[in-house]
Design a protein around this motif. Structure first.
Motif, PDB file in Angstrom:
ATOM      1  N   CYS A  12       1.013  -1.176  -0.155  1.00  0.00           N
ATOM      2  CA  CYS A  12      -0.071  -0.075  -0.064  1.00  0.00           C
ATOM      3  C   CYS A  12       0.840   1.288  -0.039  1.00  0.00           C
ATOM      4  CB  CYS A  12      -0.946  -0.032   1.131  1.00  0.00           C
ATOM      5  SG  CYS A  12      -2.210  -1.140   1.166  1.00  0.00           S
ATOM      6  N   LEU A  24     -10.118  -1.899   1.371  1.00  0.00           N
ATOM      7  CA  LEU A  24      -9.924  -3.468   1.389  1.00  0.00           C
ATOM      8  C   LEU A  24     -10.922  -4.011   2.364  1.00  0.00           C
ATOM      9  CD1 LEU A  24      -5.855  -3.409   1.538  1.00  0.00           C
ATOM     10  CD2 LEU A  24      -7.396  -3.663  -0.386  1.00  0.00           C
ATOM     11  N   SER A  46      -5.056 -11.604  -5.601  1.00  0.00           N
ATOM     12  CA  SER A  46      -3.828 -10.570  -6.162  1.00  0.00           C
ATOM     13  C   SER A  46      -3.419 -10.976  -7.368  1.00  0.00           C
ATOM     14  CB  SER A  46      -2.769 -10.726  -4.984  1.00  0.00           C
ATOM     15  OG  SER A  46      -2.440 -11.871  -4.657  1.00  0.00           O
ATOM     16  N   SER A  86       1.634 -13.485  -5.494  1.00  0.00           N
ATOM     17  CA  SER A  86       1.434 -12.250  -6.138  1.00  0.00           C
ATOM     18  C   SER A  86       1.416 -12.107  -7.697  1.00  0.00           C
ATOM     19  CB  SER A  86       2.540 -11.123  -5.722  1.00  0.00           C
ATOM     20  OG  SER A  86       3.841 -11.918  -5.805  1.00  0.00           O
ATOM     21  N   THR A 250      -4.042  -2.272 -11.220  1.00  0.00           N
ATOM     22  CA  THR A 250      -4.004  -3.535 -12.084  1.00  0.00           C
ATOM     23  C   THR A 250      -4.541  -3.184 -13.183  1.00  0.00           C
ATOM     24  OG1 THR A 250      -4.018  -5.785 -12.138  1.00  0.00           O
ATOM     25  CG2 THR A 250      -6.001  -4.563 -11.335  1.00  0.00           C
ATOM     26  N   VAL A 263      -7.746   1.329  -6.845  1.00  0.00           N
ATOM     27  CA  VAL A 263      -7.795   1.083  -5.692  1.00  0.00           C
ATOM     28  C   VAL A 263      -9.167   1.416  -4.988  1.00  0.00           C
ATOM     29  CG1 VAL A 263      -6.792   3.006  -4.600  1.00  0.00           C
ATOM     30  CG2 VAL A 263      -6.541   0.892  -3.533  1.00  0.00           C
ATOM     31  N   TRP A 289      -7.696  -5.970  -7.199  1.00  0.00           N
ATOM     32  CA  TRP A 289      -6.317  -6.274  -7.254  1.00  0.00           C
ATOM     33  C   TRP A 289      -5.714  -7.088  -8.644  1.00  0.00           C
ATOM     34  CZ3 TRP A 289      -2.923  -3.945  -3.923  1.00  0.00           C
ATOM     35  CH2 TRP A 289      -3.516  -3.497  -2.779  1.00  0.00           C
ATOM     36  N   SER A 290      -6.551  -7.738  -9.308  1.00  0.00           N
ATOM     37  CA  SER A 290      -6.109  -8.409 -10.405  1.00  0.00           C
ATOM     38  C   SER A 290      -7.421  -8.424 -11.285  1.00  0.00           C
ATOM     39  CB  SER A 290      -5.766  -9.745  -9.921  1.00  0.00           C
ATOM     40  OG  SER A 290      -6.859 -10.318  -9.347  1.00  0.00           O
ATOM     41  N   ALA A 303     -10.987  -7.663  -3.286  1.00  0.00           N
ATOM     42  CA  ALA A 303     -10.543  -7.750  -1.625  1.00  0.00           C
ATOM     43  C   ALA A 303     -11.284  -8.548  -0.820  1.00  0.00           C
ATOM     44  CB  ALA A 303     -10.495  -6.227  -1.056  1.00  0.00           C
TER      45      ALA A 303
END
Length: 319
Positions: A12, A24, A46, A86, A250, A263, A289-290, A303
């Motif tokens: 972060c 999140l 992620s 990750s 992302t 985010v 996140w992905s 999240a």
């Protein structure tokens, strides 16, 4: 403080997210799961990669999962990494690659419970994987400033000292060159592990992907910028869009379609040639996140630990 929490806070901080880290875990940002969602992770998703109907995900819960995307069921759970998984990638001949905050890369055969090859640790988390167009080399980017190149036939490993600071994203181009972005504010292009050209960047980059005839880069200032891999200096910038006041974290692309997430949990579907918005989505998953594209669907990893499916053309959720 646990390793996963330290990693999340470091991530972060690196992306400029601490002021919005409430996204999140905010329960009001999570909506009810649907039948087509992929449910199985116990933490933020992620990493996502796809191969036909198959989906490979990685999570802060330390696991990677191979999914039968058509039937929305988990087919195989991969356990190896200490901490967040990750990055993920499909390999030729039905194999898989996973990488993690532990700085290691693992290669897996189909249906295997243990990896057949693992690398030594990087000095920092591995945050991105990319397979070369000929399927012979797997590239891995690390926060230690280096790119690791793995020959998938011989398993020989070589290193590129790519950036002064963190490498925050890599992507192969169709011509076989490897693009990388880093915290030293450079977009670098590599041919056979030798620097081909470098382009200065105006802000901190958070990721890169090959999109159409250019390279799409997301930034901590909320901007998406498109660069030409054939130009240098200011002439390399083909276009830019300020999509959010918060960091973009992302992106993914296929053909002329580009998907980007912030985010804040917002997702944009754009034309990869002129960055025009086709659709905007608010998945209700907290931070996204992905992302991945499979067939006519967009997948979002959130999240909330879910992988959700959206119509790529309309932006509507799949039921």
């Amino acid at each position: 403080m646990t390793m996963s929490l330290r990693y999340a806070m470091r991530l972060c901080a690196a992306l400029g997210l601490l002021s919005v880290s409430h996204t999140l875990t905010d329960p009001d940002s999570v909506t009810e799961a649907k039948a087509s969602d992929l449910r199985g992770h116990g933490g933020p998703v992620s990493a996502l990669s796809v191969d036909g109907d198959a989906v490979l995900s990685g999570s802060f819960d330390t696991r990677a999962i191979v999914w039968d995307g058509e039937n929305s069921v988990a087919r195989l759970v991969l356990r190896f990494h200490d901490g967040n998984v990750s990055a993920t990638a499909f390999l030729p001949e039905s194999g898989y690659a996973t990488a993690g905050q532990d700085g290691r890369i693992a290669l897996w055969r189909e249906d295997a419970r243990e990896p057949f090859f693992t690398t030594a640790e990087h000095q920092g988390p591995v945050v991105s994987l990319s397979l070369s167009p000929d399927g012979q080399t797997l590239a891995a980017a690390s926060w230690d400033g280096r790119i690791q190149l793995i020959d998938l036939e011989t398993r020989a490993v070589s290193l590129i000292d790519a950036h002064q600071g963190m490498v925050t994203g890599i992507a192969y181009l169709p011509d076989g060159r490897l693009a990388s972005v880093g915290s030293d504010l450079r977009l670098a292009l590599w041919r056979d592990a030798v620097l081909d050209r470098a382009i200065g960047l105006p802000e901190s980059p958070n990721g890169v992907t090959s999109a159409g005839e250019g390279l799409a880069v997301i930034f901590a200032d909320g901007a998406l910028r498109l660069f030409s891999p054939e130009r240098s200096g200011e002439a390399a910038l083909l276009g830019e869009r300020l999509l959010s006041e918060r960091p973009l974290i992302t992106l993914t692309a296929r053909d002329d379609s580009l998907a980007v997430a912030a985010v804040t949990g917002e997702v944009w579907l754009l034309d990869a040639t002129d960055l025009a918005t086709r659709n905007a989505i608010l998945p209700g998953q907290g931070a996204i996140w992905s992302l991945a594209v499979t067939g006519s669907d967009l997948l979002t990893g959130g999240a909330d630990g879910l992988i959700r499916r959206w119509d790529l053309a309309t932006g509507e959720p799949r039921g």
